[in-house]
Each structure stands twice: as C-alpha cells, then as structure tokens.
Motif scaffolding. Structure first.
Motif, PDB file in Angstrom:
ATOM      1  N   ALA A   6     -35.560  63.953  21.504  1.00  0.00           N
ATOM      2  CA  ALA A   6     -34.542  63.476  22.450  1.00  0.00           C
ATOM      3  C   ALA A   6     -35.108  63.388  23.865  1.00  0.00           C
ATOM      4  O   ALA A   6     -34.859  62.407  24.583  1.00  0.00           O
ATOM      5  N   LEU A   7     -35.887  64.381  24.259  1.00  0.00           N
ATOM      6  CA  LEU A   7     -36.473  64.355  25.610  1.00  0.00           C
ATOM      7  C   LEU A   7     -37.443  63.191  25.776  1.00  0.00           C
ATOM      8  O   LEU A   7     -37.457  62.532  26.816  1.00  0.00           O
ATOM      9  N   TRP A   8     -38.266  62.914  24.753  1.00  0.00           N
ATOM     10  CA  TRP A   8     -39.180  61.765  24.833  1.00  0.00           C
ATOM     11  C   TRP A   8     -38.402  60.449  24.868  1.00  0.00           C
ATOM     12  O   TRP A   8     -38.764  59.529  25.596  1.00  0.00           O
ATOM     13  N   LEU A   9     -37.340  60.357  24.078  1.00  0.00           N
ATOM     14  CA  LEU A   9     -36.535  59.128  24.087  1.00  0.00           C
ATOM     15  C   LEU A   9     -35.905  58.911  25.460  1.00  0.00           C
ATOM     16  O   LEU A   9     -35.872  57.770  25.960  1.00  0.00           O
ATOM     17  N   VAL A  10     -35.436  59.972  26.095  1.00  0.00           N
ATOM     18  CA  VAL A  10     -34.868  59.850  27.445  1.00  0.00           C
ATOM     19  C   VAL A  10     -35.950  59.437  28.437  1.00  0.00           C
ATOM     20  O   VAL A  10     -35.726  58.546  29.267  1.00  0.00           O
ATOM     21  N   GLU A  11     -37.132  60.073  28.362  1.00  0.00           N
ATOM     22  CA  GLU A  11     -38.245  59.712  29.261  1.00  0.00           C
ATOM     23  C   GLU A  11     -38.569  58.220  29.148  1.00  0.00           C
ATOM     24  O   GLU A  11     -38.714  57.529  30.153  1.00  0.00           O
ATOM     25  N   GLY A  12     -38.708  57.743  27.919  1.00  0.00           N
ATOM     26  CA  GLY A  12     -39.036  56.334  27.711  1.00  0.00           C
ATOM     27  C   GLY A  12     -37.926  55.411  28.160  1.00  0.00           C
ATOM     28  O   GLY A  12     -38.172  54.376  28.799  1.00  0.00           O
ATOM     29  N   ALA A  13     -36.684  55.766  27.853  1.00  0.00           N
ATOM     30  CA  ALA A  13     -35.545  54.923  28.228  1.00  0.00           C
ATOM     31  C   ALA A  13     -35.392  54.836  29.740  1.00  0.00           C
ATOM     32  O   ALA A  13     -35.097  53.760  30.277  1.00  0.00           O
ATOM     33  N   VAL A  14     -35.608  55.943  30.429  1.00  0.00           N
ATOM     34  CA  VAL A  14     -35.526  55.932  31.900  1.00  0.00           C
ATOM     35  C   VAL A  14     -36.577  54.990  32.465  1.00  0.00           C
ATOM     36  O   VAL A  14     -36.298  54.206  33.382  1.00  0.00           O
ATOM     37  N   LYS A  15     -37.792  55.040  31.928  1.00  0.00           N
ATOM     38  CA  LYS A  15     -38.858  54.160  32.425  1.00  0.00           C
ATOM     39  C   LYS A  15     -38.531  52.686  32.144  1.00  0.00           C
ATOM     40  O   LYS A  15     -38.745  51.827  33.000  1.00  0.00           O
TER      41      LYS A  15
END
Length: 152
Positions: A24-33
């Motif tokens: 979930a944290l990686w998905l949020v990081e990627g989505a924010v970028k």
C-alpha cells in the motif's frame, strides 16, 4: 494446534500484514508521483542536489552525474512505474522476497540521494519483516514414518 504450528501461523500472518502494508505504501508513493507529474525535471533536481549536498555520498553523486542525468527522461517515467510495480507485485504476492529486497534497495538508493521521507524507515522495516518471514517456494517432502527408524 501445536506450538510450532501456532508460531508458523503467527509468522505467516505477520508477514502477510507487513507485505500488504508495504504494498500500500509503494502504491501511494507511485500514485503521488504520477498525480504530481513526476518526470525528468524531478530527476534533474535529484542530480543537482547530489552535486551540491555534502550529505550525499560520493558514489551516489557519481551515479547521479553519469547515469541519472543522461537517463533523466527514462527515470522520470521509470521511478513511478517501479514504485507502482513494487506495490502491485507485493499486493499480489508475486516474488515476495525478491520484491522485498528490491524495495529495500530502492529505499537505500533514495536515502543515499538524501531524499528522506518520514515513511521510508517504516517501509524499510516492513521489507525486512517480509524478507525474514515470507515463506519460500513449497518444497515437496518425503513423508515421515511415525513408527520405526527413519528410512535411508
């Protein structure tokens, strides 16, 4: 349930939770970028920071200068894709140990560039938990006899 079975079940549950939170944290990081339009200019900022920041190790400064700068366009697209792929793969349980290792390597690279974000230590810890507790590929075992000496 015996003690060893209970321990294995608890380890599997902790590993699952750690893997899903890390995903979930990686998905949020990627989505924010992606949402912010991350691209070559952002890679350029990292390269410029590596040139001028005394906290950045020399090895990373050289990497930034000779690898990141020429590939800024590719990395500007690739970094969010990498983060989304790490998140999706971890969420789906694909190559869990390999992705946890890739997660830790990516975070180490970010830290070397002095990109310190509050969730990165937690992500590193979660990756370590997944690496330590994730079950490897199933290996068939010969059945053990409950009577008599082991077969040789």
């Amino acid at each position: 349930m015996r003690g060893a079975e209970r321990l294995a079940a608890g380890s599997a549950l902790i590993s699952l939770i750690a893997r899903l939170v890390l995903a979930a944290l990686w998905l949020v990081e990627g989505a924010v970028k992606v949402h912010a339009g991350f691209g070559a200019a952002d890679i350029g900022l990292v390269v410029d920071g590596a040139r001028s920041n005394a906290r950045v190790p020399e090895v990373f400064a050289l990497f930034a200068e000779y690898v990141m700068a020429p590939l800024a366009g590719v990395l500007g697209i690739g970094i969010p894709v990498l983060e989304l792929a790490l998140g999706a793969g971890l969420a789906l349980g694909w190559g869990t140990r390999l992705l946890a290792l890739a997660s830790s390597a990516t975070l180490a690279l970010y830290w070397m560039s002095d990109q310190l974000v509050v969730q990165y230590p937690a992500m590193m810890l979660l990756g370590a938990v997944v690496l330590c507790l994730a079950r490897g590929p199933a290996r068939p075992r010969a059945p053990r006899s409950s009577v008599g000496p082991p077969h040789r």
